[in-house]
Scaffold this motif. Structure first.
Motif, short mmCIF file in Angstrom:
data_model
loop_
_atom_site.label_atom_id
_atom_site.label_comp_id
_atom_site.label_asym_id
_atom_site.label_seq_id
_atom_site.Cartn_x
_atom_site.Cartn_y
_atom_site.Cartn_z
N UNK A 127 0.84 -1.21 0.00
CA UNK A 127 0.00 0.00 0.00
C UNK A 127 0.87 1.26 0.00
N UNK A 128 2.00 1.18 0.72
CA UNK A 128 2.90 2.34 0.76
C UNK A 128 3.62 2.54 -0.57
N UNK A 129 3.91 1.43 -1.23
CA UNK A 129 4.62 1.51 -2.53
C UNK A 129 3.84 0.76 -3.60
N UNK A 130 2.69 1.30 -4.02
CA UNK A 130 1.86 0.57 -4.99
C UNK A 130 2.56 0.42 -6.34
N UNK A 131 2.40 -0.76 -6.91
CA UNK A 131 2.97 -1.02 -8.24
C UNK A 131 4.45 -1.35 -8.24
N UNK A 132 5.05 -1.42 -7.03
CA UNK A 132 6.48 -1.74 -6.98
C UNK A 132 6.68 -3.16 -6.48
N UNK B 251 7.37 7.21 5.21
CA UNK B 251 6.03 7.74 4.93
C UNK B 251 5.70 8.89 5.89
N UNK B 252 6.04 8.71 7.19
CA UNK B 252 5.76 9.77 8.17
C UNK B 252 6.57 11.02 7.84
N UNK B 253 7.88 10.77 7.49
CA UNK B 253 8.76 11.91 7.18
C UNK B 253 8.25 12.69 5.98
N UNK B 254 7.86 11.94 4.93
CA UNK B 254 7.42 12.64 3.72
C UNK B 254 6.10 13.36 3.96
N UNK B 255 5.20 12.74 4.79
CA UNK B 255 3.93 13.43 5.07
C UNK B 255 4.18 14.65 5.94
N UNK B 256 5.19 14.55 6.85
CA UNK B 256 5.57 15.70 7.69
C UNK B 256 6.11 16.84 6.85
N UNK B 257 6.98 16.49 5.87
CA UNK B 257 7.56 17.50 4.98
C UNK B 257 6.46 18.17 4.16
N UNK B 258 5.52 17.34 3.65
CA UNK B 258 4.44 17.88 2.83
C UNK B 258 3.59 18.85 3.63
N UNK B 259 3.23 18.45 4.89
CA UNK B 259 2.34 19.31 5.70
C UNK B 259 3.05 20.61 6.08
N UNK B 260 4.40 20.50 6.36
CA UNK B 260 5.13 21.72 6.72
C UNK B 260 5.22 22.67 5.51
N UNK B 261 5.36 22.05 4.31
CA UNK B 261 5.41 22.88 3.09
C UNK B 261 4.08 23.60 2.88
N UNK B 262 2.97 22.82 3.09
CA UNK B 262 1.66 23.43 2.90
C UNK B 262 1.43 24.55 3.91
N UNK B 263 1.86 24.30 5.18
CA UNK B 263 1.63 25.33 6.20
C UNK B 263 2.47 26.58 5.90
N UNK B 264 3.72 26.36 5.33
CA UNK B 264 4.55 27.51 4.97
C UNK B 264 3.90 28.30 3.84
N UNK B 265 3.35 27.53 2.86
CA UNK B 265 2.69 28.21 1.73
C UNK B 265 1.46 29.00 2.16
N UNK B 266 0.76 28.47 3.21
CA UNK B 266 -0.46 29.13 3.65
C UNK B 266 -0.23 30.16 4.77
#
Lengths: 72, 373
Positions: free
Chosen positions: B59-64, B353-368
């Protein structure tokens, strides 16, 4: 004698169906692995057929586990 | 990457055939005797968490496939080292399988024929199947129904020769022994299915892996239990005297006077299952090598792996007794590939997965953030 023939036939089949086409198509990356494997295994197989005794792999693994886990 | 050539049902059949490929050696156990069916149930239960791990990884790496997941989780260098370990494991497993089937044919049927010739034919046919693609292995696995029919037929045909009191007393063995045999059952054959994860990239990413594994596991456990009960009920305490109890048990069965020698069906069954398992191992090793050498086509390595398998097969052990003594040690030596590495990969995948979701959320919060807006 039987085993010489079997090994010979086995290698002939694989060389003609795998190795020679790969050389013709110049699949160099694959050949870097295939040619040494063919050569080494051929030597080992000839030695086995000639009656050279190799240690059994299962015995080696068994002794390694026994010594690691201290099993008598 | 993904070609989606294998259907859900075919994958279930491959798993079922892969597991029953070990039926030739795992049809009885001399330590727990008539309690073996309990061990089979416990092994299946112990395997459930591993199925959850496989499912989460997919589920974390679909198609791999397994090797691509290793690279994604651990990076190229460590991923390639783990791939190399799995290649060695697949080759060793395939050579063990080839040896046991060559010995099986020599012991039960063709005493004068050299083992090497049986093994050479088996390896050549396996190599041919693998070079035709994973979908060809899947198509071969559709003969699952034949395996189930043969096992059910031998069970019902052997009813008159069965003595169900041989199953008693239940729980005669102590619990630690039952647990030990269950753990061996978990490793051989259930855990070996880690190599089937190399085929996962060929099925649709939206398929439910947990469901596929669970269905195959349920079928496999039922069939193993039927076989274990049949063998003990027919052969009784002498089950453990034989190297191949299924073959011996079915050789006793006859219908009236003229239908006998059903053991040939068992031979066909075991060979069919073993071939699928061999093909999966050969495919896994070839795919792993193509992954390391960064070649798009794994077929360039199939013949080399086949040669390695036939050479290793001759170096495995001198006699059958040595092999049966090795089974518990083989189980211990397989723990890193079947239990530790999948768990480590899963933990690594969760952290990533946690790290990448953390990075994504921090990026979104910086953008907003108000400064930006």
């Amino acid at each position: 004698m039987d085993n010489y023939l079997i090994i010979g036939a086995f290698y002939v089949v694989l060389i003609f169906t795998d190795l020679i086409p790969a050389i013709r198509e110049k699949k160099t990356k694959g050949l870097f692995f295939s040619i040494p494997v063919y050569l080494i295994t051929l030597i080992v197989n000839i030695m086995i057929v000639m009656g050279v005794q190799f240690p059994a792999i299962t015995t080696v693994i068994q002794h390694a586990i026994q010594s690691m886990l201290k099993i008598p | 990457m993904s070609n989606q050539k294998i259907t859900r049902k075919q994958m279930q059949s491959i798993l079922f055939m892969f597991w029953t490929g070990s039926l030739v050696v795992a049809a009885s156990n001399k330590e727990v005797k008539q309690d073996y069916w309990i061990c089979l149930l416990i092994s299946a239960l112990l395997f459930l968490p591993i199925i959850c791990i496989y499912d989460r990884l997919i589920k974390l790496y679909p198609g791999k496939n397994l090797f691509e997941i290793n690279d994604a989780v651990f990076g190229k260098l460590v991923g390639h080292i783990i791939t190399a370990i799995y290649i060695m494991y697949a080759i060793l497993l395939a050579s063990q399988l080839t040896k046991i089937f060559a010995v099986f044919i020599r012991v039960v049927n063709m005493a004068e024929t050299p083992e090497l010739i049986t093994a050479a034919f088996m390896v050549l046919v396996g190599a041919l199947v693998v070079t035709r693609g994973p979908e060809n292995i899947a198509r071969l696995a559709k003969y699952t129904w034949l395996v189930i029919v043969i096992i059910l037929f031998t069970f019902f045909a052997g009813f008159k020769d069965m003595e169900f009191s041989n199953m008693l007393p239940v729980m005669n063995s102590d619990f630690p022994t039952i647990l030990k045999v269950s753990a061996i059952g978990l490793i051989l054959p259930l855990g070996e299915s880690v190599l089937c994860l190399t085929l996962i990239s060929n099925i649709r990413p939206e398929e439910n892996i947990k469901k596929i594994f669970l269905k195959a596991l349920v079928f496999n456990t039922i069939i193993y239990i039927i076989v274990a009960i049949r063998n003990v009920a027919i052969l009784g305490p002498s089950t453990n005297m034989y190297y191949f109890p299924s073959y011996e048990a079915v050789s006793i069965i006859s219908l009236k006077e003229f239908f006998s020698r059903f053991e040939v069906l068992i031979g066909i069954n075991l060979m069919l299952n073993g071939s699928i398992k061999f093909c999966v191992c050969l495919y896994a090793s070839s795919l792993g090598l193509s992954h390391i050498f960064k070649l798009p086509n794994y077929k360039a390595f199939t013949a080399s792996c086949a040669i390695l398998i036939i050479t290793l097969m001759q170096l495995l052990y001198q006699d059958l007794q040595q092999f049966f003594n090795f089974i518990p040690y083989g189980a211990i030596s397989s723990v890193p590939y079947e239990i530790i590495l999948p768990i480590a990969t899963w933990i690594g995948a969760e952290i990533r997965a946690r790290m990448s979701s953390g990075t994504k959320s921090s990026k979104t919060s910086t953008n907003n953030s108000p400064e930006k807006t």
